[in-house]
Scaffold this motif. Sequence first.
Motif, PDB file in Angstrom:
ATOM      1  N   THR A 164      17.967  18.361 -10.070  1.00  0.00           N
ATOM      2  CA  THR A 164      18.606  17.074  -9.788  1.00  0.00           C
ATOM      3  C   THR A 164      20.056  17.169 -10.230  1.00  0.00           C
ATOM      4  O   THR A 164      20.348  17.723 -11.293  1.00  0.00           O
ATOM      5  N   ARG A 165      20.957  16.648  -9.422  1.00  0.00           N
ATOM      6  CA  ARG A 165      22.358  16.586  -9.858  1.00  0.00           C
ATOM      7  C   ARG A 165      22.557  15.353 -10.720  1.00  0.00           C
ATOM      8  O   ARG A 165      22.165  14.255 -10.320  1.00  0.00           O
ATOM      9  N   LEU A 166      23.125  15.528 -11.914  1.00  0.00           N
ATOM     10  CA  LEU A 166      23.299  14.400 -12.828  1.00  0.00           C
ATOM     11  C   LEU A 166      24.659  13.752 -12.614  1.00  0.00           C
ATOM     12  O   LEU A 166      25.621  14.414 -12.205  1.00  0.00           O
ATOM     13  N   ASP A 167      24.728  12.476 -12.940  1.00  0.00           N
ATOM     14  CA  ASP A 167      25.977  11.752 -12.866  1.00  0.00           C
ATOM     15  C   ASP A 167      26.761  12.070 -14.135  1.00  0.00           C
ATOM     16  O   ASP A 167      26.457  11.529 -15.198  1.00  0.00           O
ATOM     17  N   PHE A 168      27.733  12.968 -14.041  1.00  0.00           N
ATOM     18  CA  PHE A 168      28.452  13.409 -15.243  1.00  0.00           C
ATOM     19  C   PHE A 168      29.922  13.638 -14.898  1.00  0.00           C
ATOM     20  O   PHE A 168      30.243  14.391 -13.972  1.00  0.00           O
ATOM     21  N   ARG A 169      30.815  12.969 -15.636  1.00  0.00           N
ATOM     22  CA  ARG A 169      32.247  13.174 -15.407  1.00  0.00           C
ATOM     23  C   ARG A 169      32.923  13.380 -16.752  1.00  0.00           C
ATOM     24  O   ARG A 169      33.156  12.416 -17.481  1.00  0.00           O
ATOM     25  N   SER A 170      33.202  14.659 -17.064  1.00  0.00           N
ATOM     26  CA  SER A 170      33.785  14.941 -18.382  1.00  0.00           C
ATOM     27  C   SER A 170      35.142  14.262 -18.519  1.00  0.00           C
ATOM     28  O   SER A 170      35.532  13.840 -19.608  1.00  0.00           O
ATOM     29  N   GLN A 171      35.885  14.139 -17.383  1.00  0.00           N
ATOM     30  CA  GLN A 171      37.224  13.523 -17.480  1.00  0.00           C
ATOM     31  C   GLN A 171      37.139  12.049 -17.857  1.00  0.00           C
ATOM     32  O   GLN A 171      38.105  11.465 -18.328  1.00  0.00           O
ATOM     33  N   ASP A 172      35.972  11.439 -17.647  1.00  0.00           N
ATOM     34  CA  ASP A 172      35.779  10.045 -18.041  1.00  0.00           C
ATOM     35  C   ASP A 172      35.173   9.940 -19.445  1.00  0.00           C
ATOM     36  O   ASP A 172      34.751   8.864 -19.866  1.00  0.00           O
ATOM     37  N   GLY A 173      35.090  11.065 -20.126  1.00  0.00           N
ATOM     38  CA  GLY A 173      34.568  11.048 -21.492  1.00  0.00           C
ATOM     39  C   GLY A 173      33.051  11.073 -21.567  1.00  0.00           C
ATOM     40  O   GLY A 173      32.469  10.792 -22.622  1.00  0.00           O
ATOM     41  N   ASP A 174      32.391  11.392 -20.457  1.00  0.00           N
ATOM     42  CA  ASP A 174      30.926  11.482 -20.505  1.00  0.00           C
ATOM     43  C   ASP A 174      30.503  12.612 -21.435  1.00  0.00           C
ATOM     44  O   ASP A 174      31.197  13.618 -21.562  1.00  0.00           O
ATOM     45  N   ARG A 175      29.362  12.442 -22.078  1.00  0.00           N
ATOM     46  CA  ARG A 175      28.842  13.476 -22.976  1.00  0.00           C
ATOM     47  C   ARG A 175      27.603  14.104 -22.360  1.00  0.00           C
ATOM     48  O   ARG A 175      26.733  13.406 -21.842  1.00  0.00           O
ATOM     49  N   LEU A 176      27.538  15.423 -22.450  1.00  0.00           N
ATOM     50  CA  LEU A 176      26.391  16.144 -21.867  1.00  0.00           C
ATOM     51  C   LEU A 176      25.092  15.739 -22.528  1.00  0.00           C
ATOM     52  O   LEU A 176      24.056  15.613 -21.882  1.00  0.00           O
ATOM     53  N   GLU A 177      25.180  15.540 -23.857  1.00  0.00           N
ATOM     54  CA  GLU A 177      23.965  15.200 -24.595  1.00  0.00           C
ATOM     55  C   GLU A 177      23.367  13.895 -24.056  1.00  0.00           C
ATOM     56  O   GLU A 177      22.160  13.792 -23.839  1.00  0.00           O
ATOM     57  N   GLU A 178      24.247  12.921 -23.791  1.00  0.00           N
ATOM     58  CA  GLU A 178      23.759  11.636 -23.263  1.00  0.00           C
ATOM     59  C   GLU A 178      23.159  11.808 -21.871  1.00  0.00           C
ATOM     60  O   GLU A 178      22.103  11.255 -21.562  1.00  0.00           O
ATOM     61  N   ALA A 179      23.851  12.592 -21.025  1.00  0.00           N
ATOM     62  CA  ALA A 179      23.349  12.810 -19.664  1.00  0.00           C
ATOM     63  C   ALA A 179      21.974  13.481 -19.731  1.00  0.00           C
ATOM     64  O   ALA A 179      21.049  13.125 -18.989  1.00  0.00           O
ATOM     65  N   TYR A 180      21.848  14.414 -20.664  1.00  0.00           N
ATOM     66  CA  TYR A 180      20.587  15.145 -20.804  1.00  0.00           C
ATOM     67  C   TYR A 180      19.467  14.218 -21.292  1.00  0.00           C
ATOM     68  O   TYR A 180      18.361  14.209 -20.742  1.00  0.00           O
ATOM     69  N   LEU A 181      19.784  13.414 -22.320  1.00  0.00           N
ATOM     70  CA  LEU A 181      18.745  12.531 -22.875  1.00  0.00           C
ATOM     71  C   LEU A 181      18.327  11.472 -21.864  1.00  0.00           C
ATOM     72  O   LEU A 181      17.146  11.156 -21.730  1.00  0.00           O
ATOM     73  N   THR A 182      19.297  10.961 -21.116  1.00  0.00           N
ATOM     74  CA  THR A 182      18.971   9.981 -20.069  1.00  0.00           C
ATOM     75  C   THR A 182      18.060  10.624 -19.040  1.00  0.00           C
ATOM     76  O   THR A 182      17.067  10.047 -18.592  1.00  0.00           O
ATOM     77  N   HIS A 183      18.419  11.855 -18.677  1.00  0.00           N
ATOM     78  CA  HIS A 183      17.613  12.577 -17.692  1.00  0.00           C
ATOM     79  C   HIS A 183      16.198  12.817 -18.220  1.00  0.00           C
ATOM     80  O   HIS A 183      15.217  12.645 -17.496  1.00  0.00           O
ATOM     81  N   CYS A 184      16.093  13.187 -19.502  1.00  0.00           N
ATOM     82  CA  CYS A 184      14.767  13.465 -20.096  1.00  0.00           C
ATOM     83  C   CYS A 184      13.879  12.216 -20.081  1.00  0.00           C
ATOM     84  O   CYS A 184      12.685  12.306 -19.845  1.00  0.00           O
ATOM     85  N   GLN A 185      14.512  11.053 -20.328  1.00  0.00           N
ATOM     86  CA  GLN A 185      13.715   9.813 -20.314  1.00  0.00           C
ATOM     87  C   GLN A 185      13.176   9.555 -18.913  1.00  0.00           C
ATOM     88  O   GLN A 185      12.061   9.086 -18.726  1.00  0.00           O
TER      89      GLN A 185
END
Length: 225
Positions: free
Chosen positions: A200-221
Amino acid sequence: MIRAEKIVKSYGRHLVLDEVSAVFQRGRVSYLLGRNGAGKTTFFKCLSALESFCGSVTFDNSPLQGIRPGLFPVFDDCALYPHLSGWENLRLLVGRKVTADQARAVTGTQVSPALLDKPAKALSYGQRKKVYITALALARPPYVIVDELANGLDYDSLIWLQSVITKLKQNSVVIAAGHQFDFYERVADDVFALAQKRITRLDFRSQDGDRLEEAYLTHCQRDPD
Ligand SMILES: Nc1ncnc2c1ncn2[C@@H]1O[C@H](COP(=O)(O)OP(=O)(O)OP(=O)(O)O)[C@@H](O)[C@H]1O
């Protein structure tokens, strides 16, 4: 662009990838995350034709068989010919003789000529990785697939790897997997998750200050194992 369509891969009766489809763009670093055993390495082996599978993989619309010289996969063990020197291994990886000046131009102070004089069997895990990073920087291949390359590298080497990957992506499709969120947060443009045998492609934009850990945990839930 690398396009994977409906990849199905099993080991015996164990289904690892179930109709996995994804598109990885040139000029971007695509980071693939997933739990241990999710199938990241298996997927990379399919993309590199190192495993048999069902489905299709195309590289800028060419089938896998046609692009082998332009595809540079790197796996965690960074296997080298043990009795050959670092220089000889570099020549085999890059496909041409590498001079000390050429090596220095891409490694700076990261890899000394003395290190490359040694037989590969005398190199540490991290030093073998540095031979591969040097080869990538010299070869500038159009398709780069790196599995756990950041694993086990010291601080300076990670900074160097970041600059090598950032330069590489200018003309290449770069796909990377690994568990070092701090590192991939700095280099990833697109983030994909492999879970439940699918990507699955995750909604992640590092330039907007997104954190990988949050994207990962959201995905895991959303997608528990
Ligand atoms: N050659 C093999 N034969 C049988 N099973 C295998 C083989 N290679 C991998 N597997 C199995 O396939 C699954 C996916 O393994 P894979 O190495 O692709 O995971 P991974 O996501 O890369 O994990 P990690 O993050 O731990 O490196 C695992 O359950 C593993 O046991």
